[in-house]
Write a protein that holds these residues in place. Sequence first.
Motif, PDB file in Angstrom:
ATOM      1  N   HIS A 239       0.841  -1.194   0.000  1.00 23.67           N
ATOM      2  CA  HIS A 239       0.000   0.000   0.000  1.00 23.67           C
ATOM      3  C   HIS A 239       0.875   1.243   0.000  1.00 23.67           C
ATOM      4  N   GLY A 240       0.425   2.270  -0.700  1.00 26.01           N
ATOM      5  CA  GLY A 240       1.138   3.538  -0.665  1.00 26.01           C
ATOM      6  C   GLY A 240       0.983   4.315  -1.952  1.00 26.01           C
ATOM      7  N   LEU A 241       1.318   5.580  -1.869  1.00 26.22           N
ATOM      8  CA  LEU A 241       1.215   6.479  -3.017  1.00 26.22           C
ATOM      9  C   LEU A 241       2.431   6.400  -3.943  1.00 26.22           C
ATOM     10  N   TYR A 242       3.566   6.023  -3.383  1.00 28.30           N
ATOM     11  CA  TYR A 242       4.814   6.119  -4.130  1.00 28.30           C
ATOM     12  C   TYR A 242       5.172   4.808  -4.820  1.00 28.30           C
ATOM     13  N   LYS A 243       5.777   4.943  -5.990  1.00 27.05           N
ATOM     14  CA  LYS A 243       6.148   3.799  -6.809  1.00 27.05           C
ATOM     15  C   LYS A 243       6.980   2.779  -6.020  1.00 27.05           C
ATOM     16  N   GLU A 244       7.919   3.283  -5.221  1.00 23.17           N
ATOM     17  CA  GLU A 244       8.794   2.394  -4.447  1.00 23.17           C
ATOM     18  C   GLU A 244       7.998   1.528  -3.467  1.00 23.17           C
ATOM     19  N   GLU A 245       6.969   2.113  -2.873  1.00 18.67           N
ATOM     20  CA  GLU A 245       6.154   1.362  -1.910  1.00 18.67           C
ATOM     21  C   GLU A 245       5.428   0.202  -2.584  1.00 18.67           C
ATOM     22  N   LYS A 246       5.048   0.409  -3.822  1.00 14.28           N
ATOM     23  CA  LYS A 246       4.335  -0.619  -4.572  1.00 14.28           C
ATOM     24  C   LYS A 246       5.271  -1.751  -4.990  1.00 14.28           C
TER      25      LYS A 246
ATOM     26  N   GLU B 128      -6.715   5.060   4.404  1.00 19.45           N
ATOM     27  CA  GLU B 128      -8.093   5.439   4.714  1.00 19.45           C
ATOM     28  C   GLU B 128      -9.091   4.574   3.940  1.00 19.45           C
ATOM     29  N   SER B 129      -8.801   4.320   2.676  1.00 14.72           N
ATOM     30  CA  SER B 129      -9.683   3.489   1.846  1.00 14.72           C
ATOM     31  C   SER B 129      -9.773   2.071   2.392  1.00 14.72           C
ATOM     32  N   ILE B 130      -8.658   1.542   2.831  1.00 14.56           N
ATOM     33  CA  ILE B 130      -8.630   0.179   3.366  1.00 14.56           C
ATOM     34  C   ILE B 130      -9.464   0.091   4.640  1.00 14.56           C
ATOM     35  N   ALA B 131      -9.294   1.051   5.538  1.00 22.22           N
ATOM     36  CA  ALA B 131     -10.031   1.042   6.805  1.00 22.22           C
ATOM     37  C   ALA B 131     -11.541   1.101   6.565  1.00 22.22           C
ATOM     38  N   VAL B 132     -11.976   1.980   5.677  1.00 26.56           N
ATOM     39  CA  VAL B 132     -13.405   2.109   5.381  1.00 26.56           C
ATOM     40  C   VAL B 132     -13.929   0.831   4.727  1.00 26.56           C
TER      41      VAL B 132
ATOM     42  N   LYS C 227      11.548   8.857  12.161  1.00 28.43           N
ATOM     43  CA  LYS C 227      11.645   7.660  12.999  1.00 28.43           C
ATOM     44  C   LYS C 227      10.295   7.482  13.681  1.00 28.43           C
ATOM     45  N   GLY C 228       9.586   6.430  13.345  1.00 22.83           N
ATOM     46  CA  GLY C 228       8.277   6.197  13.930  1.00 22.83           C
ATOM     47  C   GLY C 228       7.359   5.511  12.937  1.00 22.83           C
ATOM     48  N   SER C 229       6.082   5.645  13.167  1.00 21.18           N
ATOM     49  CA  SER C 229       5.093   5.043  12.285  1.00 21.18           C
ATOM     50  C   SER C 229       3.988   6.059  12.020  1.00 21.18           C
ATOM     51  N   VAL C 230       3.159   5.758  11.049  1.00 23.40           N
ATOM     52  CA  VAL C 230       1.987   6.579  10.760  1.00 23.40           C
ATOM     53  C   VAL C 230       0.771   5.660  10.759  1.00 23.40           C
ATOM     54  N   SER C 231      -0.394   6.222  11.048  1.00 21.00           N
ATOM     55  CA  SER C 231      -1.577   5.365  11.081  1.00 21.00           C
ATOM     56  C   SER C 231      -2.839   6.168  10.796  1.00 21.00           C
ATOM     57  N   VAL C 232      -3.887   5.425  10.464  1.00 21.09           N
ATOM     58  CA  VAL C 232      -5.220   5.986  10.348  1.00 21.09           C
ATOM     59  C   VAL C 232      -6.138   5.156  11.238  1.00 21.09           C
ATOM     60  N   SER C 233      -7.185   5.800  11.726  1.00 17.32           N
ATOM     61  CA  SER C 233      -8.205   5.127  12.524  1.00 17.32           C
ATOM     62  C   SER C 233      -9.565   5.497  11.961  1.00 17.32           C
ATOM     63  N   PHE C 234     -10.486   4.540  12.065  1.00 20.03           N
ATOM     64  CA  PHE C 234     -11.834   4.767  11.556  1.00 20.03           C
ATOM     65  C   PHE C 234     -12.821   4.046  12.449  1.00 20.03           C
TER      66      PHE C 234
END
Length: 119
Positions: A15-22, A72-76, A107-114
């Motif tokens: 998951h991600g917006l950037y080519k490298e993440e994919k 966000e799309s995944i959580a919903v 250094k850390g993480s990012v997250s979404v909550s729904f």
Amino acid sequence: MLSVHLNNVIFWAYHGLYKEEKITGNEFEVNLRVDYTPPIPHTFQSINDTINYVALFKLVQHRMEKPTPLLESIAVDIANEIFTHFTMAQKVVISIKKLNPPIADFKGSVSVSFELDRS
């Protein structure tokens, strides 16, 4: 009210917006709570009297396998899918954490909550 939880479930996904993440993927942690009112009386004679956490895990696992730009799309999607498959479910609370986001000097993480209530 009872709750069924999936805690700190780790997935490797793309998951991600950037080519490298994919291409390289990332680790994600999912925490999920599903609230429901059990049937009366509270006898729990069968898995059908509750919300099956194995079935919840499989649902989340299946959705996490589908690369998506935004968490966000995944959580919903997961919350809506739970309401579709589990008619007893009254509330879903989900968080999805990207454990190693590709952010320079971060250094850390990012997250979404729904949260979604059946109404």
